[in-house]
Design an enzyme around this catalytic site. Sequence first.
Site, mmCIF file in Angstrom:
data_model
loop_
_atom_site.group_PDB
_atom_site.id
_atom_site.type_symbol
_atom_site.label_atom_id
_atom_site.label_comp_id
_atom_site.label_asym_id
_atom_site.label_seq_id
_atom_site.Cartn_x
_atom_site.Cartn_y
_atom_site.Cartn_z
ATOM 1 C CG ASN B 147 98.348 21.957 -86.180
ATOM 2 O OD1 ASN B 147 98.495 23.136 -85.862
ATOM 3 N ND2 ASN B 147 99.378 21.131 -86.387
ATOM 4 C CD GLU B 148 101.994 23.312 -88.814
ATOM 5 O OE1 GLU B 148 102.676 22.337 -89.186
ATOM 6 O OE2 GLU B 148 102.465 24.265 -88.174
ATOM 7 N N PRO B 149 97.037 21.499 -92.222
ATOM 8 C CG PRO B 149 95.132 22.345 -93.240
ATOM 9 C CD PRO B 149 96.065 22.584 -92.098
ATOM 10 C CB VAL B 187 95.476 25.854 -88.942
ATOM 11 C CG1 VAL B 187 96.235 25.932 -87.616
ATOM 12 C CG2 VAL B 187 93.999 25.952 -88.702
ATOM 13 C CG HIS B 216 101.136 27.360 -87.298
ATOM 14 N ND1 HIS B 216 101.008 26.008 -87.148
ATOM 15 C CD2 HIS B 216 100.037 27.909 -86.708
ATOM 16 C CE1 HIS B 216 99.895 25.736 -86.492
ATOM 17 N NE2 HIS B 216 99.289 26.859 -86.220
#
Lengths: 511, 511, 511, 511
Positions: B147-149, B187, B216
């Site tokens: 998630n959101e690396p 992501v 996102h």
Amino acid sequence: MLSSAWRRCVGTGRMNLSLRRGHREALALAREEIGFEMIRGHGMLSDDMGVYREVEWQGERQVRHVFAYLDEVVDSYLATGVRPFLELGFMPEALASGDQTVFWWKGNVTPPRSYPEWQGLVRGTLRHLVDRYGIEEVRTWPVEVWNEPNLSDFWQGADQAEYLRLYEATAHAVKEVDAELQVGGPVLSPGADEWWAPFAEFVTRREVPVDFVSRHAYTSGPAQHVPFGVYQDLRPPQHLLEQFAAPAQHLTGTALAGLPVHISEFNTSYRPDNPVHDTAYNAAYLAPVLAAGGEHVESFSYWTVSDVFEEAGVPASIFHGGFGLLTHGLIRKPTYHLYAFMARLGEEVLAEGVDHLVTRHADGRLAVLAWQPVDGSPVTAADRHHVRLSVPVGAGVRRTGTGAGSSEAPQPGQPRTAFVLRRRVNESDGNAWTAWQDLGRPASPGARHLDLLLDASRPAVEHSSVAVHGGRVELDLHLAQHEVTLVEVEAVRDSTPPWLDDTRIPGYGRP
Amino acid sequence: MLSSAWRRCVGTGRMNLSLRRGHREALALAREEIGFEMIRGHGMLSDDMGVYREVEWQGERQVRHVFAYLDEVVDSYLATGVRPFLELGFMPEALASGDQTVFWWKGNVTPPRSYPEWQGLVRGTLRHLVDRYGIEEVRTWPVEVWNEPNLSDFWQGADQAEYLRLYEATAHAVKEVDAELQVGGPVLSPGADEWWAPFAEFVTRREVPVDFVSRHAYTSGPAQHVPFGVYQDLRPPQHLLEQFAAPAQHLTGTALAGLPVHISEFNTSYRPDNPVHDTAYNAAYLAPVLAAGGEHVESFSYWTVSDVFEEAGVPASIFHGGFGLLTHGLIRKPTYHLYAFMARLGEEVLAEGVDHLVTRHADGRLAVLAWQPVDGSPVTAADRHHVRLSVPVGAGVRRTGTGAGSSEAPQPGQPRTAFVLRRRVNESDGNAWTAWQDLGRPASPGARHLDLLLDASRPAVEHSSVAVHGGRVELDLHLAQHEVTLVEVEAVRDSTPPWLDDTRIPGYGRP
Amino acid sequence: MLSSAWRRCVGTGRMNLSLRRGHREALALAREEIGFEMIRGHGMLSDDMGVYREVEWQGERQVRHVFAYLDEVVDSYLATGVRPFLELGFMPEALASGDQTVFWWKGNVTPPRSYPEWQGLVRGTLRHLVDRYGIEEVRTWPVEVWNEPNLSDFWQGADQAEYLRLYEATAHAVKEVDAELQVGGPVLSPGADEWWAPFAEFVTRREVPVDFVSRHAYTSGPAQHVPFGVYQDLRPPQHLLEQFAAPAQHLTGTALAGLPVHISEFNTSYRPDNPVHDTAYNAAYLAPVLAAGGEHVESFSYWTVSDVFEEAGVPASIFHGGFGLLTHGLIRKPTYHLYAFMARLGEEVLAEGVDHLVTRHADGRLAVLAWQPVDGSPVTAADRHHVRLSVPVGAGVRRTGTGAGSSEAPQPGQPRTAFVLRRRVNESDGNAWTAWQDLGRPASPGARHLDLLLDASRPAVEHSSVAVHGGRVELDLHLAQHEVTLVEVEAVRDSTPPWLDDTRIPGYGRP
Amino acid sequence: MLSSAWRRCVGTGRMNLSLRRGHREALALAREEIGFEMIRGHGMLSDDMGVYREVEWQGERQVRHVFAYLDEVVDSYLATGVRPFLELGFMPEALASGDQTVFWWKGNVTPPRSYPEWQGLVRGTLRHLVDRYGIEEVRTWPVEVWNEPNLSDFWQGADQAEYLRLYEATAHAVKEVDAELQVGGPVLSPGADEWWAPFAEFVTRREVPVDFVSRHAYTSGPAQHVPFGVYQDLRPPQHLLEQFAAPAQHLTGTALAGLPVHISEFNTSYRPDNPVHDTAYNAAYLAPVLAAGGEHVESFSYWTVSDVFEEAGVPASIFHGGFGLLTHGLIRKPTYHLYAFMARLGEEVLAEGVDHLVTRHADGRLAVLAWQPVDGSPVTAADRHHVRLSVPVGAGVRRTGTGAGSSEAPQPGQPRTAFVLRRRVNESDGNAWTAWQDLGRPASPGARHLDLLLDASRPAVEHSSVAVHGGRVELDLHLAQHEVTLVEVEAVRDSTPPWLDDTRIPGYGRP
């Protein structure tokens, strides 16, 4: 104090219909939202309940009492939290002396061919109920002898002497089971006040037990028939209250003076097919009756809780002028909402008027019922009504239900604002009947239409914050045509933390 | 055609919270009334799910995978009719290379200390899911890697090279279980479009499987903190749609061009404590995004379905600016209503505009969504908005759901009226947040207050009958501030029998 | 009279877990079928309940108490019909003087850094509860100060002086809210009877309020560890009863003599991962304890109602030796059945023995609990056990629940037969644990396997008609290994009509 | 393959009774546990459904069709997941040519006074159903013309020519609504095979549509009456299968050869008051019929699902020999269990015998139905029966539903054990009827007795682990008198971790 006579009892169609799912769901809903305490219906002993049975075995006639259906009905009432108000009738065919019947479903209205056998049936039934539910429970159930014997439709020939005979035999049979069971009559229809004197004289002279008296009350005039329905004019609502008050007046000076009075049926029209029952008008008309009825009687029982009802046959349309507070499919009618509003009132009456009732709960909250007064005449009422009230808030407000606070310290002092939540029912709000008209009156709406009608049947809800001045709030209520409205007012304990500033939310800043 | 991308997925807090009753009730309600198809949350592999376990037995370290909680969560999703959108993360402590964590609940955001063991965990988990739910089912679940690396809060150092390594190892592990499982990444959070090119280059060069890409989208600016909350400005809603469109633009010309794009999180603010989420403004702001988002992506997933969420700790008040469409206690927020309105739209789009979307169902019924346009700026919008539309009714209306009729013959010809039912959400209607303000913002309302808030949260409903002229109906919609409104219109088939005359009902006669 | 001490309270894991759906369903089931009256768990003030919060505003530290989760938990208890037995603990991190924690979920077990702030928390919490639930209600909830302070795992250093200081500060804070709230301690673990004297001396000398005393009781020996579990030997069950009796013995002659004693936790093993909890053996072992425990104490609270419990981490398998009466997935364990059998016993004790308890209901029905006595030793008990009893029936039998009869006349005389219904739990019947072994011990059974296990978990039911001689019935009960059995006996009132002849049914004729 | 003809349809009493709550609960239970696909009952057009109505307006007679009750019934069927199998009948009084009635509830069995008006009613009804439920749905509902016209009780004079006239008029009316609606007849009772030839000849000659043929099957002899009941002998069960096969035989060579055959009613006795229906014997008798019936017909419909049924009047006792699989109060009878066992069988038939049916599910699990063969004669069958079977397990076992494992690696090789779960119904197990006898046959059991009966009605469940040798398991089944048993067998995948040793649990050690 606001008496709970208004919700002590509600009516239903013949007892067999209580086996229907639609009926049970209606009763459960009304129990939950209104809180009816008892339910009364016809036909407990009619053949579709299957109680009285004669069989032949080894050449002899035998009588058997079968309580399977009665048990299922009473079980379901009690499981719902409602007690039965027993009406003994109508006559099983095998025990009847004649074949006259009433209603589409053919209740036999003739005297028993044998009073001892009738007494056996009465005793057997009550003994069974005592056996199954316990004597303490059954002693709380009024036992009424027959229904409207002053009408020849309900009692062959409207024969008073025969009714007194029935009453005497029945009352003794009831008391043989247990002396503390409550028995009563004579269950008169409107317009039969001449029966009170002979009834009182008879039971006094012959020492017949009477624990309560009962009658019915309706205010509709003659029926003007159309297919599947009627139209009728109504007398003013005050006329209903006069009917409530009549038994006590007529029994003054007799041995029955002071007995509890039950209005075991009432409504505007006595017809199950008068569209007035479906209207907001019916609710506005009955509002002052519900507000004041408890001043006269022990109970007054709306006839009926549900449109699952067949006295005039199978209903021809979802809205058909039925007595029910609820339709098939569980749509709440305006009069249902009136009852639900009553159920939100406080115990203490602060003020009463021709268009309002102001009540207070023990914790200080107010609940105000207001309505447009109507008089039953054919012509349309004004299209609006204005009620202005000044009500006290805040003194003695108990702290309840508020949750977290910023500190341990309770907040001192007077509230500065009150929370006001208003619910409205009128020709548009909370009115599935007018929505159904807009839809073209579908006789049997499909699932999608039913959902729309259920949505349309919800009362409108409005909330606001109003200033408290000198411990009072000013309510300026504009009612639409035929509106019944409930206003709940409570002092606010402000829990807003100091750091909140709604104008910092996008879209809420000052321009 | 109106794509269903808007309801293909919804977000939730960490997966462990799906064990809570409050969460499950919220998901079930949203499933029933909105129809979300998938649900995505963080923390599937975090220690509070208990999946990765090391034990020692007879002197040797052993790894055990325990799926009890994961199974309970996925069972409950599927029982509710919602599929999981799997996000692989965060790192089990025993498998982590460091101790950096994110959120109050401390998700470990460091790379695995051993990629082979991580792959073992990924394979073991997916094999178990395939074993339990069947390969056909699991192939429909997208599998997202981390998630959101691109944010150092979520991936230690926001280390791109390390993420690509993680992606590669993970994608291969997934495909070893089954070649048709769908795997994707990267992501990204907003503001990281510079990652697209290297991601595409890397997976192409090294032949790493990618079945979809995801990112996102949020539009809030910097957080201005107060205790338990923040305030933020918002960019205009169009900015969300631009974020939706960005992956396809950035991947044009790469090997990843044309892959499905999932917006696996979006909302106005990315903070779980911004009061804007509780407002009617949020709904009005998002209305054009829901109306048009499906033109850009496969799915866009509202973050989140429920306020049962703890990234910033245990919420301090029932309304606390949480992401949820539903509060603790299941109060529907205005944005929930927006989604529920979307769920009532037809499949066919007849017209779109800056403040409306007109749709038609297969059976001819219309459903119109209208809203007041807002732009995210701090200042207050106008206190009203006017939408005027002319819409077609009646042609091709299928006859359904109407019930009885007077004869066998179908009714010919054009409808003369249409039934219109309107639902409104604004600063007053369908708005428990403003009711809660009026109540003094109780942090944890008791049962009675909660019931009042639930009543206040229902959209206002208005019904009417409007004339049809030339097969069209004119809608003249006055919207209150920040209003989102749904208007349903259907041609009426009139079933009124000829003998009905409402003016004969008391109170309805002409004066 | 059979005291209801056995069901006055039951334990649960940390309070936060009461937010889980699985926990609530378990509690509701146990409430319905067993009738527990109170529930006690740890961690009411731990950080995952989010009560104690410090924020900074305008440069100053402020304390806020947030009761959202506590309210949700207590609301759910009360909605289920169960009251909380409050345990004040553990320490919020922000208020703690150290960082020692207990359990996988890390409850802080250090003294407060400030006793005045701790008192503020105690007062604030109780005031909130009184505010929300009413003073009459909260006065019925015991308030226990901390948990097992005699163990250094639960109270830093097992520091007696510090505990007495905590007790004093807490008890006064409780009473400041309301003098009639019930406060007590010292919540000792087994093996700490040397604490009674100093506790009694301290509270007497310093006039500290004590309304009840409490301790825990377990009979297991040292743990022999394997991965995810332990094995332990047990002392005989009588040892549990001795622990129940100890507080009264130790307080004799002190000012605390005669105070109510609560065993606020008990079980065989004190470990949440000992497989004995899942067995029929556990039920047989505890049967005499439940039968007799009420002779010693006000309550003894089985630790715990549900396997939703995480002190040793997330359980690794559906059966994992958890404390719960019910597993995840709501499988009833044998000890659950023991409790459910207890709940069917009558109020009057007719006979007690080492392997049986004979009781009578007010209406004359008998309920007999019988079990194979076991002693806690490692070796296997005999594979059967025989209990023979002669019990009285029929005298004073009330007539209830039988329905229709052929006549009004009640049946005179003695019953000739009795109806006997027996329920059995042993190594095979009512035993999902052995079925799960047969299934190969699937760690997380799928829906189909779970259904099979639920079917296997039902007690075997046998019915028969037995002759009544001299007003008595002979019961000849053969118990299988580790069996606990419930036998219900009632005199029969025969309603068979004279015309029935079952031998005329095909297949039932005499050959 | 095991045809699902056995559960394609089930019967019910008159359609009006489907409005009862007890009926709906019974149908819902049977739908869930057995999976019936359709339901068929009498009286759809009888007056208590209120469909056909004549009114007068402005001096003219008008016909109105009112579908409120029919809609409520069909809505409830579909909501339960069951479709209607329509039977057109009986005659509305207003449309009847005579006044002969059948049953306690008085269904009129005379021809229409006007065939065109009857056709109008048929068309109106079907058009309404198509309008409400959609043409695709209604095309799946068989439409049967009348009921048992070969009996003078059901069709005045058993007049064949008049029936053919009715059939012709009706079939054409149905097809006028939609050519693909399925219409059929002649719905013969047993013993009327001489009607097949003239029916085939008539419809062929006059080109009358016939989409299926139907008849009924019963095996009972003459009734020996007692009050509220009868006794009858039965022919052997094979006789039922012969009746199933008869239509195809009689229509061979006619134009109707090859049409689908529906046995739209069957049972042992055709009387609603024969106690055989309540017995385990009935289940054992029907087991081979359910096992083999699908080889002959499209459907065979057990008459009936529920004892909510009034053809012989209101039932006099909870067990009264009613047709129902379920009693009032929802007690499952032995034959209900037989159906529920059938519902657990696999799709593939491995073996059939006089006392067993061995089936396999797609995932390799076995399900074996076994029973004691009985022949319908009055004398008692042997008190036990022995079935020995060798069945294959393990090959092709799919891995499902097992949950966690210790590693990623799947387990290779053959299973060493199988899990066996057996359910038993006989004169004692799963038999509330014999428990009710033990209780003294209370006519209308109270809540407590009903609970005992429900407990007694559950089949006994036994579980075990059996060795697999050569891929097979030996089943050695000892059946009690009149037993029907279901045995489920599945290969075990052992998940036991190496460190578990149950002998270390107290009480389980080797002595």
